[in-house]
Structures are given as C-alpha cells and as structure tokens.
Design a protein around this motif. Structure first.
Motif, short mmCIF file in Angstrom:
data_model
loop_
_atom_site.label_atom_id
_atom_site.label_comp_id
_atom_site.label_asym_id
_atom_site.label_seq_id
_atom_site.Cartn_x
_atom_site.Cartn_y
_atom_site.Cartn_z
N GLU A 190 0.83 -1.21 0.00
CA GLU A 190 0.00 0.00 0.00
C GLU A 190 0.87 1.26 0.00
OE1 GLU A 190 -2.49 -0.35 3.41
OE2 GLU A 190 -3.96 -1.66 2.43
N ALA A 191 1.93 1.25 0.79
CA ALA A 191 2.81 2.42 0.88
C ALA A 191 3.52 2.68 -0.44
CB ALA A 191 3.84 2.21 2.00
N VAL A 192 4.07 1.62 -1.04
CA VAL A 192 4.78 1.78 -2.31
C VAL A 192 3.81 2.19 -3.41
CG1 VAL A 192 6.18 0.63 -4.06
CG2 VAL A 192 6.58 0.13 -1.65
N THR A 193 2.64 1.57 -3.45
CA THR A 193 1.65 1.90 -4.48
C THR A 193 1.25 3.36 -4.40
OG1 THR A 193 0.75 -0.35 -4.62
CG2 THR A 193 -0.71 1.44 -5.28
N LYS A 253 -0.66 -0.39 -9.54
CA LYS A 253 -0.63 -1.07 -8.25
C LYS A 253 0.60 -1.96 -8.17
CE LYS A 253 -3.52 -3.68 -5.02
NZ LYS A 253 -4.84 -4.30 -4.78
N VAL A 254 1.35 -1.81 -7.11
CA VAL A 254 2.58 -2.58 -6.93
C VAL A 254 2.32 -3.79 -6.04
CG1 VAL A 254 4.96 -2.53 -6.10
CG2 VAL A 254 3.99 -0.52 -7.22
N LYS A 255 2.61 -4.96 -6.55
CA LYS A 255 2.47 -6.20 -5.78
C LYS A 255 3.86 -6.76 -5.51
CE LYS A 255 -0.77 -8.37 -5.04
NZ LYS A 255 -1.61 -8.45 -3.80
N ALA A 256 4.12 -7.11 -4.27
CA ALA A 256 5.43 -7.65 -3.90
C ALA A 256 5.56 -9.09 -4.39
CB ALA A 256 5.60 -7.61 -2.38
N ARG A 315 11.98 7.89 1.85
CA ARG A 315 11.47 8.44 3.13
C ARG A 315 9.95 8.45 3.15
NH1 ARG A 315 15.86 11.97 2.43
NH2 ARG A 315 14.55 13.56 1.47
N GLU A 316 9.33 8.78 2.02
CA GLU A 316 7.87 8.79 1.96
C GLU A 316 7.30 7.39 2.10
OE1 GLU A 316 6.48 10.91 -1.44
OE2 GLU A 316 7.17 12.86 -0.70
N ILE A 317 7.96 6.40 1.48
CA ILE A 317 7.50 5.01 1.61
C ILE A 317 7.61 4.57 3.06
CG2 ILE A 317 8.05 2.62 1.03
CD1 ILE A 317 8.90 3.61 -1.75
N PHE A 318 8.73 4.86 3.71
CA PHE A 318 8.91 4.47 5.12
C PHE A 318 7.85 5.10 6.00
CE2 PHE A 318 13.75 4.23 4.21
CZ PHE A 318 13.57 3.00 3.60
N GLY A 324 0.72 4.53 8.02
CA GLY A 324 -0.46 4.24 7.22
C GLY A 324 -0.64 5.27 6.11
N VAL A 325 -1.29 4.87 5.02
CA VAL A 325 -1.43 5.76 3.87
C VAL A 325 -2.32 6.96 4.16
CG1 VAL A 325 -0.98 3.97 2.15
CG2 VAL A 325 -3.32 4.32 2.98
N GLU A 326 -3.05 6.92 5.27
CA GLU A 326 -3.88 8.08 5.64
C GLU A 326 -3.00 9.30 5.90
OE1 GLU A 326 -3.90 5.17 7.24
OE2 GLU A 326 -5.74 4.28 6.42
N GLU A 327 -1.73 9.04 6.28
CA GLU A 327 -0.79 10.12 6.53
C GLU A 327 -0.61 11.00 5.29
OE1 GLU A 327 2.48 12.35 8.26
OE2 GLU A 327 0.88 11.12 9.13
N ALA A 328 -0.74 10.40 4.10
CA ALA A 328 -0.49 11.12 2.84
C ALA A 328 -1.52 12.21 2.58
CB ALA A 328 -0.48 10.13 1.68
#
Length: 298
Positions: A139-142, A172-175, A256-259, A265-269
């Motif tokens: 979710e973070a990377v995506t 969408k990035v899948k690991a 840094r943004e991914i970390f 959580g992506v809500e931070e964005a």
C-alpha cells in the motif's frame, strides 16, 4: 571525504582507503549524483559530475576539490545554456494520459532496447526487516508510485520510431515473494533479484518490490543475529527502481515517503497535498526549449 563516501555507498568508513575507487566500491551514476550533493552540503562547493568521474580515487578526488576551493572556483562549473522554465503544465495537459519523454530517458530506453538483459540502470535498496507486513508495504509503495508521474509511466515506441510515455494512474505494486533456506541461500537469492533487468515495454511501471523469506534458520543463529543487531531479522525487502524513473537526487525523498506511509499508514499522505512540480513538467519544458532551434544542437 571518506565520511561522504561511506554515507553514499552504505559502507563503513574504515573500509575506505586512500587508494579506494568509488566505482569499485559499488558506485554508479545515480550514486555519483548523490555524492555530488553530499560534497556540496559538506564542503560548500559544487563539483561537476565530469570532474568526479575523472577522479574516482578518493585521494585524487580530495586533492582536486581542495585545489578548486583554493582557487576560488566554488560554484563556477560550466553551465548549460538550457534555462528551464519551471512551470507546471496546465490542468488540461496534466489530465492527459500521455507524457513527454526527456532526452536522457530516450537514451536509456534506447540502450535498454539494444541490451534488454542489462541491469546497471537498476537503482536498488535492500533492507532487513523484522515482522514485515507485506500488505502494508504494498500500500505504501503503491501510493508513492501513484504520487509521482515518473514512477507510474510506461513506455512505447511509435511507428515514427519516437518514444512515448503513458501514465498508469491506477498502477498497483504487488510484492514478489521468494523463499530461501538459510543465510547462504538468502544472499544468493537477493543477488539474483538485484540483477534482474526491467522490461520497460511490458506495460508495468519501472518499480519492483521483492520480499525474500528466510526459512530453516536455526534457533541459535536467530539468537546470534538478534544479539548482534538488537532485533530478530526474518525478511529481506528489495526495492528496485529503474534509472529512467529516478535519480540520486530523488531516491532519498521517495524512500522516506515510503517508510513514513508504512509506519503511519497511507492516511498520513492526506496531509501532504499535491506535488507542485513533476518530471513530466521538466520533460515538456525541455521539449519546448529544444523546439526553439538551438536546443537539439546542444
């Protein structure tokens, strides 16, 4: 200078000797740009990439920079006539799914076409992680990939043999997950993952996330690693971005943004707002400048 090298290359300072070669220690073009920024921050002088490439031995690099400082040549590097008009494309242009491809991107695309197995344009980062949450990482990377145009641009060559970029706004990035039995196999698998080339023309963004799961580690070895590092490491995460989408000046910000999104959580964005200026704006400005006549010659 050794401190700057250690910071950029991710090695210990005491592993750098007076005759150490930047490239032999793992340096490449993107890291050289990061070193350029690090030298400017630490020593207050902007040194051209050509100068750094010409003097890859740390002793020579240090002496050259000291000479520049003594001669008062700080910041007097040769400048291009290219005066970038730092402006955003209008909303109509930004709303399109097509994006300009810069001259440097075109060179990389051409080289990747000629040598599809080359991996020296990969810009990887490797992390050992305790208690990894793969879904949260995806979710973070995506989210970050969707935030920046260059990270969700795919490429194609038109009938006129010109490169074109197309935006995948719902990328969408899948690991990808790998299994390794024991420490030795873990290092082998990570090495193979790092060397895998990108297929820039498959319709997939130039960003990959790989997770190497370590199985069959003896309990004693786990305790030993935990004692040495202060934590119990179970997984290895490899974040790999092709140079066509990232450079040494930007990779730190992206990581840094991914970390931050992984931790909070992506809500931070939602607090970050929209990107003010994207790489597509640069490419469009470059194309406009080149069309004026003198641009293509330079």
């Amino acid at each position: 200078m050794a401190d700057a090298w250690a910071e950029v290359l991710g090695v210990k300072v005491d592993s750098i000797g007076m005759e150490s070669n930047f490239f032999e220690l793992g340096g490449q073009s993107t890291l050289l740009m990061t070193l350029q920024s690090e030298i400017k921050a630490r020593m207050g002088i902007k040194v051209s990439l050509a100068t750094l490439i010409k003097h890859p031995i740390i002793r020579d690099m240090e002496e050259t920079i000291q000479c520049l400082l003594c001669e008062g040549k700080e910041g007097k590097e040769k400048k291009s006539r290219f005066k970038l008009k730092k402006k955003r494309r209008d909303s109509k242009e930004r709303g399109k799914d097509k994006v300009c491809v810069s001259s440097s991107q075109k060179r990389m695309l051409m080289m990747q076409t000629m040598e599809p197995e080359r991996h020296d344009y990969n810009v990887p980062s490797v992390y050992e992680v305790e208690g990894l949450d793969v879904r949260r990482l995806e979710e973070a990377v995506t989210w970050v990939v969707r935030r920046y145009e260059a990270l969700h641009t795919v490429y194609e060559e038109g009938e006129d043999e010109q490169w074109r970029g197309r935006l995948m706004k719902t990328a969408k990035v899948k690991a990808r997950e790998w299994r390794a039995k024991g420490r030795g196999e873990k290092e082998r698998v990570v090495g193979e993952v790092l060397r895998q080339p990108f297929d820039l023309f498959s319709g997939v963004p130039p960003v990959r996330v790989d997770v190497v799961r370590v199985e069959g580690v003896e309990e004693g070895e786990k305790k030993k690693k935990k004692k040495k590092s202060g934590r119990n490491v179970d997984d290895v995460v490899v974040l790999n971005i092709h140079h066509v989408a990232i450079d040494g000046a930007c990779i730190g910000k992206v990581k840094r943004e991914i970390f931050r999104l992984y931790e909070r959580g992506v809500e931070e964005a939602e607090k970050w707002g929209e990107v003010e200026w994207d790489y597509g704006d640069f490419a469009a400005s470059e194309a406009e400048w080149a069309a004026e006549g003198e641009g293509w010659r330079e």
